[in-house]
Design a protein around this motif. Structure first.
Motif, short mmCIF file in Angstrom:
data_model
loop_
_atom_site.label_atom_id
_atom_site.label_comp_id
_atom_site.label_asym_id
_atom_site.label_seq_id
_atom_site.Cartn_x
_atom_site.Cartn_y
_atom_site.Cartn_z
N LEU A 97 -1.93 69.98 -28.05
CA LEU A 97 -2.79 68.95 -28.65
C LEU A 97 -2.35 67.55 -28.22
O LEU A 97 -3.19 66.67 -27.99
CB LEU A 97 -2.77 69.08 -30.16
N THR A 98 -1.06 67.33 -28.10
CA THR A 98 -0.56 66.02 -27.66
C THR A 98 -1.00 65.73 -26.23
O THR A 98 -1.43 64.61 -25.90
CB THR A 98 0.97 65.97 -27.77
N ILE A 99 -0.90 66.73 -25.36
CA ILE A 99 -1.35 66.56 -23.98
C ILE A 99 -2.84 66.23 -23.94
O ILE A 99 -3.29 65.32 -23.22
CB ILE A 99 -1.04 67.82 -23.16
N ALA A 100 -3.62 66.99 -24.70
CA ALA A 100 -5.07 66.75 -24.72
C ALA A 100 -5.39 65.35 -25.25
O ALA A 100 -6.23 64.63 -24.70
CB ALA A 100 -5.77 67.81 -25.57
N ALA A 101 -4.72 64.95 -26.32
CA ALA A 101 -4.96 63.62 -26.89
C ALA A 101 -4.63 62.53 -25.87
O ALA A 101 -5.36 61.53 -25.77
CB ALA A 101 -4.14 63.44 -28.17
N GLU A 102 -3.56 62.69 -25.11
CA GLU A 102 -3.22 61.70 -24.09
C GLU A 102 -4.27 61.65 -22.99
O GLU A 102 -4.66 60.58 -22.54
CB GLU A 102 -1.85 62.02 -23.51
N LEU A 103 -4.76 62.81 -22.57
CA LEU A 103 -5.78 62.85 -21.52
C LEU A 103 -7.06 62.15 -21.98
O LEU A 103 -7.77 61.54 -21.18
CB LEU A 103 -6.11 64.30 -21.16
N PHE A 104 -7.35 62.23 -23.30
CA PHE A 104 -8.60 61.69 -23.84
C PHE A 104 -8.41 60.36 -24.55
O PHE A 104 -9.23 59.96 -25.36
CB PHE A 104 -9.24 62.71 -24.80
#
Length: 440
Positions: A80-87
């Protein structure tokens, strides 16, 4: 206890079970050869093996209880942290789900409950471009949210003015796609977000298909319109890890701009004799294998790996679009620039063309309104561009000469497309599904 004709009295050996399973799959789509243009996101055997081994390692664990399995909690939190950073979601919070449909269901359930608590809305509505995924119609059906389906514009993107006119006092959510599945075009998210802010409603971006491709396409120099939390007014995003994230099925994320909004997704119950119950998403049991495999693939590929795969996908898609547009009688729908697109014809029966291609081993999705064939491009398709285009040219030329197409689904699609009563067409689909799920 009555005897089952399908459950044998004695079990089979391990080897016999696997041999029987392999025999039963002989008619399956040949996705390993790059001949299937949907459903499977094939990035090669090495990556598949990484996902499979990670999945198997955690196959028995259950993500329902992060206290029992803190490893799964850590995997999910890092995904979720990776996804949040990407978005660009500095304050974003979310959960993993079993796939895009569950992510969309959760986003709509959250919007409904938020509007009920904060605005007192008890008969909620949501405003959708007609091109959105049917999961939004499913959510409307499940959660009692009225779906207002607004025709798209001439460019096949959401019509902002028409959607503005449809927003009313009961609207709880506006939706845009990045990109839409049928035509591969990105809706005007910035304009939709400004509209949602102006009217005080939430905006969901369905990036289930493109979420793990668009950020890398932008870094590769492609002109990608703003679609994520960098746009003020975007309040939630869905993105599938098992699509262009290349994770094992089923793995998706749904993210909200704030943890406070995410709380409306959760379900808790403190009155059960079995103990305290808390569930983050639709499912109770949450397969640990899917969570672990998603983490493993993200870590294995890293930014370099995703850039490499994205470049291959986008270059392959461009070559296919150019090749298809050069076939006499065929035309692309809209102006797709990513990895998914559809093509149609004013002179050929594209459903018959699809049957002719299927006779040569190619599996293409059929679309309606207008009749079209659909491609979803993966890294595996880089090796088959020329053979696919050669077969497409040959099949189109045969149909143009008046030669009959092989038997297939053309008659069914033509019949369903000609029925003006959608309820009648859906009744046919119900009957068809009854037959599909018979063991006989």
């Amino acid at each position: 206890m009555p005897k089952s004709s399908h459950l044998a009295s004695q079990g089979m050996s391990h080897q016999d079970v696997l041999a029987r399973m392999r025999e039963m799959r002989t008619d399956d789509a040949r996705w390993q050869e790059g001949r299937t243009w949907s459903l499977v996101y094939n990035a090669g055997e090495e990556l598949r093996r990484v996902a499979a081994e990670a999945y198997t390692e955690f196959m028995s664990e259950n993500g329902l209880s992060p206290l029992a399995f803190p490893s799964l909690r850590r995997f999910e939190a890092e995904v979720l942290t990776i996804a949040a950073e990407l978005f660009h979601g500095d304050t974003a919070a979310g959960t993993m789900t079993s796939g895009g449909t569950e992510s969309i269901l959760m986003a709509i359930k959250t919007a409904r409950d938020f509007a009920r608590a904060e605005r007192g809305i008890t008969e909620p509505e949501m405003v959708l471009p007609a091109s959105v995924h049917p999961a939004f119609q499913k959510a409307a059906h499940y959660f009692g949210v009225k779906a207002l389906n607004i025709p798209v514009g001439a460019d096949l993107r959401a019509d902002v003015d028409a959607m503005r006119a449809a927003i009313g006092p009961r609207t709880v959510l506006v939706v845009g796609s990045a990109p839409s599945y049928p035509h591969g075009v990105v809706d005007p998210i910035s304009e939709l977000a400004a509209l949602a802010q102006e009217r005080g409603v939430l905006l969901h971006v369905d990036a289930c298909l493109g979420g793990f491709l668009l950020p890398f396409a932008r870094r590769l120099g492609h002109a990608i319109p703003d679609f994520d939390f960098a746009v003020p007014g975007v309040t939630s995003i869905s993105a599938d890890l098992h699509k262009y994230g290349y994770a094992a099925k089923g793995a998706s994320v749904v993210l909200y701009r704030t943890p406070e909004l995410r709380r409306y997704q959760f379900f808790t119950f403190a009155g059960w004799s079995g103990g305290l119950y808390a569930s983050p998403s639709m499912a109770g049991t949450r397969p640990g294998g899917a969570i672990a495999a998603a983490w493993a693939v993200l870590k294995y590929l890293g930014e370099e790996g995703y850039l490499r795969l994205s470049r291959q996908v986008l270059d392959t898609a461009r070559a296919l679009r150019e090749g298809i547009a050069a076939v006499p009688g065929l035309k692309l729908l809209g102006e797709p620039s990513l990895s998914i697109f559809a093509f149609s014809s004013d002179t050929l029966d594209v459903y018959a063309l699809g049957d002719a291609m299927e006779a040569r081993g190619w599996k293409l999705d059929r679309q309606m309104s207008p009749p079209a064939l659909h491609l979803m491009v993966t890294p595996a398709h880089a090796a088959v561009v020329q053979s696919f285009l050669a077969d497409l040219r040959a099949c189109a030329a045969l149909l143009a000469s008046g030669a009959p197409a092989p038997d297939g689904s053309a008659a069914m699609y033509g019949m369903l497309g000609s029925i003006p009563d959608r309820a009648q067409a859906e009744g046919f689909l119900l009957q068809f599904m009854d037959g599909l799920y018979s063991a006989e």
